[in-house]
Each structure stands twice: as structure tokens, then as C-alpha cells.
Write a protein that holds these residues in place. Structure first.
Motif, short mmCIF file in Angstrom:
data_model
loop_
_atom_site.label_atom_id
_atom_site.label_comp_id
_atom_site.label_asym_id
_atom_site.label_seq_id
_atom_site.Cartn_x
_atom_site.Cartn_y
_atom_site.Cartn_z
N ARG A 15 27.86 26.05 4.86
CA ARG A 15 27.62 25.04 5.87
C ARG A 15 26.18 25.19 6.34
O ARG A 15 25.78 26.26 6.81
CB ARG A 15 28.58 25.21 7.06
N VAL A 16 25.40 24.14 6.19
CA VAL A 16 23.98 24.19 6.55
C VAL A 16 23.84 23.61 7.95
O VAL A 16 23.72 22.40 8.15
CB VAL A 16 23.14 23.39 5.54
N SER A 17 23.90 24.50 8.94
CA SER A 17 23.82 24.06 10.33
C SER A 17 22.52 24.53 10.96
O SER A 17 21.93 25.53 10.53
CB SER A 17 25.02 24.57 11.13
N ILE A 57 24.47 16.47 1.09
CA ILE A 57 24.18 15.07 0.78
C ILE A 57 22.78 14.91 0.16
O ILE A 57 22.54 13.96 -0.58
CB ILE A 57 24.31 14.20 2.05
N ALA A 58 21.88 15.83 0.45
CA ALA A 58 20.51 15.71 -0.06
C ALA A 58 20.33 16.35 -1.43
O ALA A 58 19.25 16.25 -2.02
CB ALA A 58 19.54 16.35 0.93
N LEU A 59 21.37 17.01 -1.94
CA LEU A 59 21.24 17.67 -3.25
C LEU A 59 21.40 16.65 -4.36
O LEU A 59 22.42 15.95 -4.45
CB LEU A 59 22.31 18.76 -3.38
N SER A 68 17.42 18.94 -7.41
CA SER A 68 16.30 18.83 -6.49
C SER A 68 16.85 18.47 -5.12
O SER A 68 17.99 18.00 -5.00
CB SER A 68 15.30 17.77 -6.95
N CYS A 69 16.04 18.71 -4.11
CA CYS A 69 16.39 18.36 -2.74
C CYS A 69 15.64 17.08 -2.38
O CYS A 69 14.41 17.06 -2.44
CB CYS A 69 16.00 19.49 -1.79
N SER A 70 16.38 16.04 -2.02
CA SER A 70 15.74 14.75 -1.75
C SER A 70 14.92 14.76 -0.47
O SER A 70 14.16 13.83 -0.22
CB SER A 70 16.79 13.64 -1.70
N ARG A 75 13.35 19.58 4.85
CA ARG A 75 14.61 20.33 4.92
C ARG A 75 14.62 21.22 6.17
O ARG A 75 13.57 21.62 6.67
CB ARG A 75 14.80 21.16 3.64
N PRO A 76 15.83 21.53 6.64
CA PRO A 76 15.93 22.32 7.88
C PRO A 76 15.54 23.78 7.69
O PRO A 76 15.44 24.28 6.56
CB PRO A 76 17.42 22.19 8.24
N SER A 77 15.36 24.45 8.80
CA SER A 77 14.95 25.86 8.78
C SER A 77 15.97 26.71 8.03
O SER A 77 15.60 27.67 7.35
CB SER A 77 14.77 26.38 10.20
N THR A 78 17.24 26.36 8.12
CA THR A 78 18.29 27.12 7.44
C THR A 78 17.99 27.20 5.94
O THR A 78 18.19 28.25 5.32
CB THR A 78 19.65 26.42 7.65
N CYS A 79 17.51 26.12 5.38
CA CYS A 79 17.20 26.09 3.95
C CYS A 79 15.88 26.80 3.66
O CYS A 79 15.76 27.49 2.64
CB CYS A 79 17.11 24.64 3.47
N ARG A 80 14.93 26.64 4.53
CA ARG A 80 13.64 27.29 4.32
C ARG A 80 13.77 28.81 4.33
O ARG A 80 13.00 29.52 3.67
CB ARG A 80 12.65 26.87 5.43
S1 SF4 Z 1 17.64 22.55 0.42
FE1 SF4 Z 1 18.96 22.18 2.21
S2 SF4 Z 1 18.75 20.00 2.64
FE2 SF4 Z 1 18.01 20.33 0.57
S3 SF4 Z 1 19.79 19.94 -0.76
FE3 SF4 Z 1 19.76 22.16 -0.32
S4 SF4 Z 1 21.09 22.42 1.47
FE4 SF4 Z 1 20.55 20.24 1.34
#
Ligand code: SF4
Ligand code: SF4
Length: 108
Positions: A15-17, A57-59, A68-70, A75-80
Motif C-alpha cells: 500500500r503506497v500511502s 494505477i500509475a504502473l 514504467s511509472c507514468s 511520484r510520492p515520497s514513499t516511492c522515492r
Molecule cells: S513508483 Fe510509486 S507511483 Fe509510480 S507506479 Fe510505482 S508505486 Fe505507483
């Protein structure tokens, strides 16, 4: 070599919160709010990651093939903050049948 472009397992596992002010609904935020949904008064999650089966949803693309990430730049800090140095990387790669990355530490 960027292993993530052939993987995407973490974008289909957690879960990417994150704090809602990271969205573009807030001055200074950049994550498209339309791609998120609220999960608490102050936090949102990327759509598609709030419940199983997880798939952000962005994958774009197929996990384990080419992805790729759209919204990569937004992208949020969680992903960074999650990358191949995280011990969970190889663990979740394994769940998708992907081989471990030799340079990644094993999860404790
Ligand atoms: S990097 Fe983050 S925003 Fe991008 S597709 Fe992955 S989970 Fe989603
Ligand atoms: S699980 Fe690891 S290799 Fe795969 S996309 Fe995430 S950080 Fe990259």
C-alpha cells in the motif's frame, strides 16, 4: 543498469500511502490527486494499492517484463524512498518469480 525497469514488483506489492499534502490538491504538492484516494484524515494512497490485489494505477507495463511509472517525476515520497538497497526488494521480487539482485542485501 536499472533493474527496476524490468521489475515493478514493489509497485504491485505494498500500500503506497503518504501525507495528503504531497498531492497537487495542496500548494507545493505534485502527486496527481486524481490518482489517489483518502485512507485517513491526513493520508492518501495511490489508487490500486489500497487493497489486494495491489497494482498501482500509475504502473505501466507487465511486472517482471518491462514497466514504467507514468508519474515518475511526480511520484510520492514513499516511492522515492524505496529502491534496490532496501532488503525487502529481493523478497518481493521472489514473490513474482524474479531472481534476486546480487547487490541487494537479503531481508533479515
Ligand atoms: S513508483 Fe510509486 S507511483 Fe509510480 S507506479 Fe510505482 S508505486 Fe505507483
Ligand atoms: S522490487 Fe526492487 S528491483 Fe523491483 S522495482 Fe522495486 S526497487 Fe526496483
Amino acid at each position: 543498469m536499472n533493474h527496476c525497469l524490468d521489475c515493478g514488483a514493489c509497485c504491485a506489492s505494498f500500500r503506497v500511502s503518504f501525507y495528503w499534502a504531497e498531492t497537487d490538491a495542496h500548494p507545493g504538492g505534485c502527486v496527481p490527486a486524481a490518482l489517489t484516494l483518502p485512507i485517513s484524515p491526513y493520508r492518501v494512497a495511490m489508487r490500486g494499492t489500497e487493497s489486494a490485489p495491489v497494482h498501482c494505477i500509475a504502473l505501466q507495463g507487465q511486472v517482471g517484463q518491462g514497466v514504467s511509472c507514468s508519474i515518475y517525476a511526480q511520484r510520492p515520497s514513499t516511492c522515492r524512498e524505496f529502491d534496490v538497497d532496501d532488503p525487502r526488494c529481493n523478497e518481493i521480487r521472489g514473490r513474482f518469480g524474479l531472481p534476486p539482485l546480487p547487490e541487494v542485501p537479503l531481508a533479515a
